[in-house]
Write an enzyme that holds these catalytic residues in place. Structure first.
Site, PDB file in Angstrom:
ATOM      1  N   LYS A  67       0.810  -1.228   0.000  1.00  0.00           N
ATOM      2  CA  LYS A  67       0.000   0.000   0.000  1.00  0.00           C
ATOM      3  C   LYS A  67       0.846   1.282   0.000  1.00  0.00           C
ATOM      4  O   LYS A  67       0.482   2.293   0.590  1.00  0.00           O
ATOM      5  CB  LYS A  67      -0.989   0.028   1.193  1.00  0.00           C
ATOM      6  CG  LYS A  67      -1.818  -1.231   1.373  1.00  0.00           C
ATOM      7  CD  LYS A  67      -2.355  -1.824   0.098  1.00  0.00           C
ATOM      8  CE  LYS A  67      -3.375  -0.978  -0.607  1.00  0.00           C
ATOM      9  NZ  LYS A  67      -3.737  -1.587  -1.930  1.00  0.00           N
ATOM     10  N   TRP A  72       1.181   1.696  -8.929  1.00  0.00           N
ATOM     11  CA  TRP A  72       1.633   2.825  -9.749  1.00  0.00           C
ATOM     12  C   TRP A  72       3.044   2.569 -10.273  1.00  0.00           C
ATOM     13  O   TRP A  72       3.325   2.745 -11.465  1.00  0.00           O
ATOM     14  CB  TRP A  72       1.576   4.101  -8.909  1.00  0.00           C
ATOM     15  CG  TRP A  72       1.738   5.376  -9.668  1.00  0.00           C
ATOM     16  CD1 TRP A  72       1.618   5.553 -11.022  1.00  0.00           C
ATOM     17  CD2 TRP A  72       2.031   6.663  -9.105  1.00  0.00           C
ATOM     18  NE1 TRP A  72       1.821   6.877 -11.335  1.00  0.00           N
ATOM     19  CE2 TRP A  72       2.066   7.573 -10.192  1.00  0.00           C
ATOM     20  CE3 TRP A  72       2.253   7.126  -7.809  1.00  0.00           C
ATOM     21  CZ2 TRP A  72       2.336   8.932  -9.991  1.00  0.00           C
ATOM     22  CZ3 TRP A  72       2.507   8.482  -7.607  1.00  0.00           C
ATOM     23  CH2 TRP A  72       2.546   9.371  -8.690  1.00  0.00           C
ATOM     24  N   HIS A 134       7.189  -7.711  -2.155  1.00  0.00           N
ATOM     25  CA  HIS A 134       6.942  -7.006  -0.893  1.00  0.00           C
ATOM     26  C   HIS A 134       7.927  -7.505   0.174  1.00  0.00           C
ATOM     27  O   HIS A 134       7.839  -7.103   1.335  1.00  0.00           O
ATOM     28  CB  HIS A 134       5.522  -7.265  -0.389  1.00  0.00           C
ATOM     29  CG  HIS A 134       4.450  -6.472  -1.091  1.00  0.00           C
ATOM     30  ND1 HIS A 134       4.635  -5.179  -1.510  1.00  0.00           N
ATOM     31  CD2 HIS A 134       3.175  -6.794  -1.423  1.00  0.00           C
ATOM     32  CE1 HIS A 134       3.507  -4.741  -2.074  1.00  0.00           C
ATOM     33  NE2 HIS A 134       2.620  -5.710  -2.035  1.00  0.00           N
ATOM     34  N   SER A 166      -4.239   3.307   3.955  1.00  0.00           N
ATOM     35  CA  SER A 166      -4.521   2.668   2.672  1.00  0.00           C
ATOM     36  C   SER A 166      -4.755   1.163   2.885  1.00  0.00           C
ATOM     37  O   SER A 166      -5.685   0.584   2.322  1.00  0.00           O
ATOM     38  CB  SER A 166      -3.352   2.914   1.713  1.00  0.00           C
ATOM     39  OG  SER A 166      -3.653   2.402   0.441  1.00  0.00           O
TER      40      SER A 166
HETATM   41  P1  A3P Z   1      -4.723   5.247  -1.198  1.00  0.00           P
HETATM   42  O1  A3P Z   1      -5.425   4.076  -0.563  1.00  0.00           O
HETATM   43  O2  A3P Z   1      -4.114   6.159  -0.183  1.00  0.00           O
HETATM   44  O3  A3P Z   1      -5.570   5.970  -2.170  1.00  0.00           O
HETATM   45  P2  A3P Z   1      -0.315  -0.267  -3.599  1.00  0.00           P
HETATM   46  O4  A3P Z   1      -0.366  -0.105  -5.074  1.00  0.00           O
HETATM   47  O5  A3P Z   1       1.055  -0.446  -3.055  1.00  0.00           O
HETATM   48  O6  A3P Z   1      -1.293  -1.265  -3.125  1.00  0.00           O
HETATM   49  O7  A3P Z   1      -0.732   1.148  -2.998  1.00  0.00           O
HETATM   50  C1  A3P Z   1      -2.062   1.572  -3.080  1.00  0.00           C
HETATM   51  C2  A3P Z   1      -2.138   3.066  -3.015  1.00  0.00           C
HETATM   52  O8  A3P Z   1      -1.674   3.628  -4.245  1.00  0.00           O
HETATM   53  C3  A3P Z   1      -3.563   3.508  -2.853  1.00  0.00           C
HETATM   54  O9  A3P Z   1      -3.488   4.688  -2.036  1.00  0.00           O
HETATM   55  C4  A3P Z   1      -3.979   3.804  -4.280  1.00  0.00           C
HETATM   56  O10 A3P Z   1      -5.076   4.662  -4.401  1.00  0.00           O
HETATM   57  C5  A3P Z   1      -2.719   4.420  -4.819  1.00  0.00           C
HETATM   58  N1  A3P Z   1      -2.584   4.333  -6.283  1.00  0.00           N
HETATM   59  C6  A3P Z   1      -2.946   3.322  -7.090  1.00  0.00           C
HETATM   60  N2  A3P Z   1      -2.689   3.613  -8.362  1.00  0.00           N
HETATM   61  C7  A3P Z   1      -2.141   4.856  -8.372  1.00  0.00           C
HETATM   62  C8  A3P Z   1      -1.672   5.720  -9.412  1.00  0.00           C
HETATM   63  N3  A3P Z   1      -1.719   5.361 -10.677  1.00  0.00           N
HETATM   64  N4  A3P Z   1      -1.189   6.915  -9.044  1.00  0.00           N
HETATM   65  C9  A3P Z   1      -1.137   7.288  -7.755  1.00  0.00           C
HETATM   66  N5  A3P Z   1      -1.567   6.524  -6.733  1.00  0.00           N
HETATM   67  C10 A3P Z   1      -2.060   5.322  -7.038  1.00  0.00           C
END
Ligand code: A3P
Length: 328
Positions: A67, A72, A134, A166
Site C-alpha cells: 500500500k 503505480w 513485498h 490505505s
Molecule cells: P490510497 O489508498 O491512499 O488511495 P499499492 O499499489 O502499493 O497497493 O498502494 C495503493 C495506493 O496507491 C492507494 O493509495 C492507491 O489509491 C494508490 N494508487 C494506485 N494507483 C495509483 C496511481 N496510478 N497513481 C497514484 N496513486 C495510485
C-alpha cells in the site's frame, strides 16, 4: 525472538509451525520470520524464490511495503521499460487492456500460488524481466542482492500513516478475501496499535523502508529509492529518473514528442481506473481489482485517524530511525 532466517537450512514446511504467529492483523495470519511479520501462505513462496528463481543480470525488481504505491510503480516501470514496443499513447498498450499487477507479478506470491514442483516459473519470461516483491531487502536471495548480480531494484516508500490507512481501507473493502483464521471484527484502533508494534503484513514498515534506503545509499547505481509523495508532486521527474536508472533515458526526440507526459498520463490513477480490466473482477486472492485504485493522495491519514494516534506512530518511527540518517 526474531523468527528464523532464510538461510538456516531448514525446510519452510517444518519451520513454519514453530515461528511466532499473529492472527489479529487482517487479512492473513502472519509469522515472524527474519525480523518481519510475513503472511504464512507466502513463506513457502519465499523459500521457492531462494531455491528455484534464477536471477539474470538484466532483472529489475520493484520492491515496496504494501500500500505504498506498488501498483503505480508497476505501471510506470512497465511503461518506461517497454516503450519501444508499446508506445504509451497507443490504443493497444497492455496497460489499457490489463492491470499493472498482470503486467508485473510479485515473485514470492506467484511461486507460493504455483505450489511445489513448479520449477522456475519465470524462466520463460523474456529479458529484461520486471518483477515485484513485498519482501524485505534482507530476505532477498543473495544471488539478487550481491553487487555482482547486476540486478536492479526500484523501491517505493510512503509515509507510514498513509500506508496504514490505505491498508486498513483496502482490507476492509476486501473482507471476503480474508483468511478465515484472522479475526474479522478488529477496530481501526486495534489494528493501528498492532501496526505501531510492527505487526502488519511485511512490518515493521519503517524497518522495511530503512533497509532499502540504506542499500540505495550504498549502491545507488543498483538500488533506486523513490518516495510516493515526491512522485505525486513531480511525476514527470520520477519517470525520467526511472528511465535513467533502468538504462533507457529519454532521447531528445522522445522528449520533444511528449513521451514522458504520455507515460505519466497512461499511468495516472484516473486513467488506470477507467481501464475495464481494472474495474471489475478479482485477483487470484479474491481482491476486488478496483480496490487498488482509491484516492492516490498524500496525507489522507488525517481524515481517518486522530492527531494523537498519528503522533504516537510518528514517535515510534522516529525512535526506531534515530541515528540511521533516514527520515520520512
Ligand atoms: P490510497 O489508498 O491512499 O488511495 P499499492 O499499489 O502499493 O497497493 O498502494 C495503493 C495506493 O496507491 C492507494 O493509495 C492507491 O489509491 C494508490 N494508487 C494506485 N494507483 C495509483 C496511481 N496510478 N497513481 C497514484 N496513486 C495510485
Amino acid at each position: 525472538d526474531g523468527g528464523g532466517g532464510v538461510l538456516d537450512g531448514m525446510a519452510m514446511a517444518e519451520l513454519l509451525p514453530s515461528l511466532p504467529l499473529e492472527t489479529r492483523c487482517p487479512p492473513f495470519p502472519l509469522r515472524l520470520y527474519g525480523g518481519y511479520w510475513l503472511p504464512e501462505w507466502v513463506l513457502p513462496g519465499l523459500e521457492a524464490v531462494h531455491a528455484r528463481f534464477d536471477p539474470r543480470p538484466s532483472d529489475v525488481l520493484l520492491a515496496s511495503f504494501p500500500k505504498s504505491g506498488t501498483t503505480w510503480l508497476k505501471a510506470l516501470a512497465f511503461a518506461v521499460a517497454n516503450r519501444a514496443d508499446h508506445p504509451p499513447s497507443g490504443d493497444a498498450h497492455p496497460l489499457r487492456r490489463s492491470g499493472p499487477h498482470d503486467c508485473v507479478r510479485f515473485f514470492e506470491s506467484s511461486f507460493a500460488l504455483a505450489g511445489e514442483g513448479g520449477g522456475d516459473i519465470f524462466a520463460a519470461s523474456p529479458s529484461p524481466r520486471l518483477l515485484a516483491t513485498h519482501m524485505p531487502y534482507s530476505l532477498l536471495p543473495e544471488r539478487i542482492t550481491a553487487s555482482g548480480s547486476g540486478c536492479r531494484i526500484v523501491y517505493v516508500c510512503r509515509d507510514p500513516k498513509d500506508a496504514f490507512i490505505s491498508a486498513w481501507l483496502f482490507t476492509t473493502k476486501n473482507s471476503t478475501a480474508h483468511d478465515r483464521s484472522v479475526q474479522k471484527s478488529a477496530s481501526i484502533e486495534e489494528v493501528f496499535d498492532l501496526f505501531c508494534a510492527g505487526r502488519c503484513v511485511a512490518g515493521p514498515q519503517w524497518q522495511h523502508v530503512l533497509e532499502y534506503w540504506s542499500e540505495s545509499q550504498r549502491r545507488p547505481e543498483k538500488v533506486l529509492f523513490l518516495r510516493y509523495e515526491e512522485m505525486l508532486r513531480e511525476p514527470a521527474r520520477s519517470v525520467r529518473r526511472l528511465a535513467e536508472f533502468l538504462g533507457c533515458p529519454f532521447a531528445e526526440e522522445e522528449e520533444a514528442a511528449g513521451a514522458v507526459d504520455a507515460i505519466v498520463e497512461l499511468c495516472s490513477i484516473g486513467q488506470l481506473r477507467r481501464v475495464p480490466a481494472n474495474k471489475t473482477g478479482a485477483t487470484e486472492l479474491g481482491i476486488n481489482k478496483e480496490s487498488f485504485f482509491r484516492k492516490g493522495a498524500a496525507g489522507d491519514w488525517s481524515n481517518h485517524i486522530s492527531l494523537e494516534m498519528a503522533a504516537r506512530l510518528d514517535a515510534v518511527v522516529e525512535d526506531a530511525l534515530r541515528g540511521s540518517g533516514f527520515s520520512f
